[in-house]
Design a protein around this motif. Sequence first.
Motif, PDB file in Angstrom:
ATOM      1  N   VAL A  85      -3.893  30.663 -16.723  1.00 18.39           N
ATOM      2  CA  VAL A  85      -3.171  29.974 -15.652  1.00 18.39           C
ATOM      3  C   VAL A  85      -3.918  30.122 -14.327  1.00 18.39           C
ATOM      4  CG1 VAL A  85      -1.046  30.019 -14.277  1.00 18.39           C
ATOM      5  CG2 VAL A  85      -0.925  30.055 -16.767  1.00 18.39           C
ATOM      6  N   SER A  86      -4.442  31.298 -14.059  1.00 17.50           N
ATOM      7  CA  SER A  86      -5.214  31.503 -12.822  1.00 17.50           C
ATOM      8  C   SER A  86      -6.473  30.647 -12.808  1.00 17.50           C
ATOM      9  CB  SER A  86      -5.593  32.981 -12.678  1.00 17.50           C
ATOM     10  OG  SER A  86      -4.440  33.770 -12.518  1.00 17.50           O
ATOM     11  N   ALA A  87      -7.119  30.503 -13.966  1.00 19.14           N
ATOM     12  CA  ALA A  87      -8.310  29.649 -14.047  1.00 19.14           C
ATOM     13  C   ALA A  87      -7.952  28.192 -13.768  1.00 19.14           C
ATOM     14  CB  ALA A  87      -8.970  29.795 -15.419  1.00 19.14           C
ATOM     15  N   ILE A  88      -6.814  27.728 -14.296  1.00 23.58           N
ATOM     16  CA  ILE A  88      -6.377  26.343 -14.054  1.00 23.58           C
ATOM     17  C   ILE A  88      -6.091  26.136 -12.572  1.00 23.58           C
ATOM     18  CG2 ILE A  88      -4.492  24.702 -14.463  1.00 23.58           C
ATOM     19  CD1 ILE A  88      -4.395  25.800 -17.354  1.00 23.58           C
ATOM     20  N   VAL A  89      -5.391  27.070 -11.958  1.00 21.37           N
ATOM     21  CA  VAL A  89      -5.067  26.957 -10.528  1.00 21.37           C
ATOM     22  C   VAL A  89      -6.351  26.966  -9.697  1.00 21.37           C
ATOM     23  CG1 VAL A  89      -3.971  28.160  -8.583  1.00 21.37           C
ATOM     24  CG2 VAL A  89      -2.741  27.874 -10.738  1.00 21.37           C
ATOM     25  N   HIS A  90      -7.297  27.832 -10.053  1.00 30.28           N
ATOM     26  CA  HIS A  90      -8.570  27.867  -9.317  1.00 30.28           C
ATOM     27  C   HIS A  90      -9.321  26.542  -9.463  1.00 30.28           C
ATOM     28  CE1 HIS A  90     -12.306  29.295  -7.648  1.00 30.28           C
ATOM     29  NE2 HIS A  90     -12.926  28.875  -8.724  1.00 30.28           N
ATOM     30  N   TRP A  91      -9.408  26.044 -10.688  1.00 32.49           N
ATOM     31  CA  TRP A  91     -10.118  24.780 -10.940  1.00 32.49           C
ATOM     32  C   TRP A  91      -9.483  23.633 -10.158  1.00 32.49           C
ATOM     33  CZ3 TRP A  91     -14.704  23.915 -12.702  1.00 32.49           C
ATOM     34  CH2 TRP A  91     -15.062  22.645 -13.146  1.00 32.49           C
ATOM     35  N   ASN A  92      -8.147  23.573 -10.168  1.00 32.56           N
ATOM     36  CA  ASN A  92      -7.458  22.522  -9.418  1.00 32.56           C
ATOM     37  C   ASN A  92      -7.699  22.654  -7.921  1.00 32.56           C
ATOM     38  OD1 ASN A  92      -6.422  21.370 -11.732  1.00 32.56           O
ATOM     39  ND2 ASN A  92      -4.458  22.408 -11.565  1.00 32.56           N
ATOM     40  N   THR A  93      -7.729  23.877  -7.428  1.00 29.95           N
ATOM     41  CA  THR A  93      -7.978  24.105  -6.006  1.00 29.95           C
ATOM     42  C   THR A  93      -9.377  23.630  -5.619  1.00 29.95           C
ATOM     43  OG1 THR A  93      -6.482  26.003  -6.045  1.00 29.95           O
ATOM     44  CG2 THR A  93      -8.001  25.853  -4.189  1.00 29.95           C
ATOM     45  N   VAL A  94     -10.348  23.906  -6.471  1.00 31.55           N
ATOM     46  CA  VAL A  94     -11.720  23.446  -6.204  1.00 31.55           C
ATOM     47  C   VAL A  94     -11.763  21.917  -6.153  1.00 31.55           C
ATOM     48  CG1 VAL A  94     -14.044  23.297  -7.203  1.00 31.55           C
ATOM     49  CG2 VAL A  94     -12.857  25.489  -7.127  1.00 31.55           C
ATOM     50  N   TYR A  95     -11.105  21.253  -7.099  1.00 34.04           N
ATOM     51  CA  TYR A  95     -11.122  19.786  -7.112  1.00 34.04           C
ATOM     52  C   TYR A  95     -10.324  19.181  -5.962  1.00 34.04           C
ATOM     53  CZ  TYR A  95     -13.975  18.571 -11.051  1.00 34.04           C
ATOM     54  OH  TYR A  95     -15.048  18.358 -11.864  1.00 34.04           O
ATOM     55  N   ILE A  96      -9.233  19.820  -5.571  1.00 42.04           N
ATOM     56  CA  ILE A  96      -8.485  19.330  -4.404  1.00 42.04           C
ATOM     57  C   ILE A  96      -9.362  19.411  -3.164  1.00 42.04           C
ATOM     58  CG2 ILE A  96      -6.572  19.868  -2.836  1.00 42.04           C
ATOM     59  CD1 ILE A  96      -4.968  20.691  -5.368  1.00 42.04           C
ATOM     60  N   GLU A  97     -10.081  20.504  -3.016  1.00 40.62           N
ATOM     61  CA  GLU A  97     -10.985  20.658  -1.865  1.00 40.62           C
ATOM     62  C   GLU A  97     -12.085  19.595  -1.892  1.00 40.62           C
ATOM     63  OE1 GLU A  97     -14.429  21.853   0.380  1.00 40.62           O
ATOM     64  OE2 GLU A  97     -14.378  22.033  -1.791  1.00 40.62           O
ATOM     65  N   ARG A  98     -12.619  19.313  -3.080  1.00 45.13           N
ATOM     66  CA  ARG A  98     -13.650  18.286  -3.191  1.00 45.13           C
ATOM     67  C   ARG A  98     -13.084  16.907  -2.863  1.00 45.13           C
ATOM     68  NH1 ARG A  98     -16.213  17.237  -7.857  1.00 45.13           N
ATOM     69  NH2 ARG A  98     -18.120  16.765  -6.760  1.00 45.13           N
ATOM     70  N   ALA A  99     -11.849  16.637  -3.290  1.00 48.69           N
ATOM     71  CA  ALA A  99     -11.217  15.347  -3.000  1.00 48.69           C
ATOM     72  C   ALA A  99     -10.975  15.185  -1.498  1.00 48.69           C
ATOM     73  CB  ALA A  99      -9.907  15.213  -3.766  1.00 48.69           C
ATOM     74  N   VAL A 100     -10.500  16.236  -0.854  1.00 50.55           N
ATOM     75  CA  VAL A 100     -10.260  16.171   0.593  1.00 50.55           C
ATOM     76  C   VAL A 100     -11.582  15.976   1.332  1.00 50.55           C
ATOM     77  CG1 VAL A 100      -9.495  17.522   2.599  1.00 50.55           C
ATOM     78  CG2 VAL A 100      -8.105  17.462   0.523  1.00 50.55           C
ATOM     79  N   THR A 101     -12.615  16.689   0.925  1.00 47.07           N
ATOM     80  CA  THR A 101     -13.933  16.523   1.540  1.00 47.07           C
ATOM     81  C   THR A 101     -14.441  15.104   1.361  1.00 47.07           C
ATOM     82  OG1 THR A 101     -14.436  18.846   1.165  1.00 47.07           O
ATOM     83  CG2 THR A 101     -16.304  17.386   1.557  1.00 47.07           C
ATOM     84  N   HIS A 102     -14.255  14.543   0.167  1.00 50.78           N
ATOM     85  CA  HIS A 102     -14.685  13.168  -0.107  1.00 50.78           C
ATOM     86  C   HIS A 102     -13.939  12.174   0.790  1.00 50.78           C
ATOM     87  CE1 HIS A 102     -15.865   9.575  -2.302  1.00 50.78           C
ATOM     88  NE2 HIS A 102     -14.578   9.259  -2.383  1.00 50.78           N
ATOM     89  N   LEU A 103     -12.622  12.344   0.881  1.00 49.58           N
ATOM     90  CA  LEU A 103     -11.836  11.432   1.721  1.00 49.58           C
ATOM     91  C   LEU A 103     -12.244  11.533   3.187  1.00 49.58           C
ATOM     92  CD1 LEU A 103      -8.305  11.866   0.133  1.00 49.58           C
ATOM     93  CD2 LEU A 103      -9.757   9.831   0.047  1.00 49.58           C
ATOM     94  N   ARG A 104     -12.455  12.748   3.648  1.00 45.34           N
ATOM     95  CA  ARG A 104     -12.848  12.923   5.058  1.00 45.34           C
ATOM     96  C   ARG A 104     -14.250  12.389   5.318  1.00 45.34           C
ATOM     97  NH1 ARG A 104     -10.049  18.832   6.223  1.00 45.34           N
ATOM     98  NH2 ARG A 104      -7.987  17.960   6.675  1.00 45.34           N
ATOM     99  N   SER A 105     -15.144  12.504   4.330  1.00 44.58           N
ATOM    100  CA  SER A 105     -16.489  11.944   4.524  1.00 44.58           C
ATOM    101  C   SER A 105     -16.453  10.421   4.535  1.00 44.58           C
ATOM    102  CB  SER A 105     -17.441  12.449   3.440  1.00 44.58           C
ATOM    103  OG  SER A 105     -17.100  11.894   2.194  1.00 44.58           O
ATOM    104  N   ALA A 106     -15.416   9.838   3.911  1.00 44.45           N
ATOM    105  CA  ALA A 106     -15.230   8.389   3.928  1.00 44.45           C
ATOM    106  C   ALA A 106     -14.413   7.962   5.154  1.00 44.45           C
ATOM    107  CB  ALA A 106     -14.537   7.929   2.652  1.00 44.45           C
ATOM    108  N   ARG A 107     -14.265   8.875   6.105  1.00 40.95           N
ATOM    109  CA  ARG A 107     -13.559   8.642   7.369  1.00 40.95           C
ATOM    110  C   ARG A 107     -12.077   8.331   7.176  1.00 40.95           C
ATOM    111  NH1 ARG A 107     -17.562   9.327  10.629  1.00 40.95           N
ATOM    112  NH2 ARG A 107     -19.524   8.243  10.540  1.00 40.95           N
ATOM    113  N   ARG A 108     -11.485   8.920   6.154  1.00 42.23           N
ATOM    114  CA  ARG A 108     -10.034   8.802   5.937  1.00 42.23           C
ATOM    115  C   ARG A 108      -9.348   9.970   6.638  1.00 42.23           C
ATOM    116  NH1 ARG A 108      -8.317   5.731   1.394  1.00 42.23           N
ATOM    117  NH2 ARG A 108      -6.299   6.176   2.335  1.00 42.23           N
ATOM    118  N   GLN A 109      -8.199   9.717   7.193  1.00 40.84           N
ATOM    119  CA  GLN A 109      -7.429  10.756   7.863  1.00 40.84           C
ATOM    120  C   GLN A 109      -6.699  11.610   6.815  1.00 40.84           C
ATOM    121  OE1 GLN A 109      -7.158  11.562  11.080  1.00 40.84           O
ATOM    122  NE2 GLN A 109      -8.598   9.986  11.741  1.00 40.84           N
TER     123      GLN A 109
END
Length: 130
Positions: free
Chosen positions: A58-82
């Motif tokens: 369960v901790s591995a799943i939560v960590h993996w999801n956290t990494v992907y959420i961070e990557r998604a937010v970074t991607h959106l912000r690099s695309a100039r999304r608020q």
Amino acid sequence: MIEWYLSPALRRRCQAGLNKGEAAHKLKRAVFFHERGEIRDRSFESQAFRASGLNLVVSAIVHWNTVYIERAVTHLRSARRQVPDHLLKHISPLSWEHINLTGIYTWDAEHQMTEGFRSLRVPAGIRRAA
């Protein structure tokens, strides 16, 4: 009789905490579904190992999801999304619908992941809006 009063803000915070706990329990039940949520080992040591293994997965799943959420937010912000920071606290890394929990795994040697990650899936509605 003393009546306890909880302010609406405190009540919402308590409910949010309860929701997080329930989401964590649902994830653990989903990971542990093949045994119907029962630890059937006879010795205490085996039971403890199995429970610890469940917490590790369960901790591995939560960590993996956290990494992907961070990557998604970074991607959106690099695309100039608020992406306001105050909204990020409402995103939970406790989802598992995208994770194969059945034990049936396929390994595609032709599908190479850049930098060890799959590409982010952008729904068609977001692509059009961007």
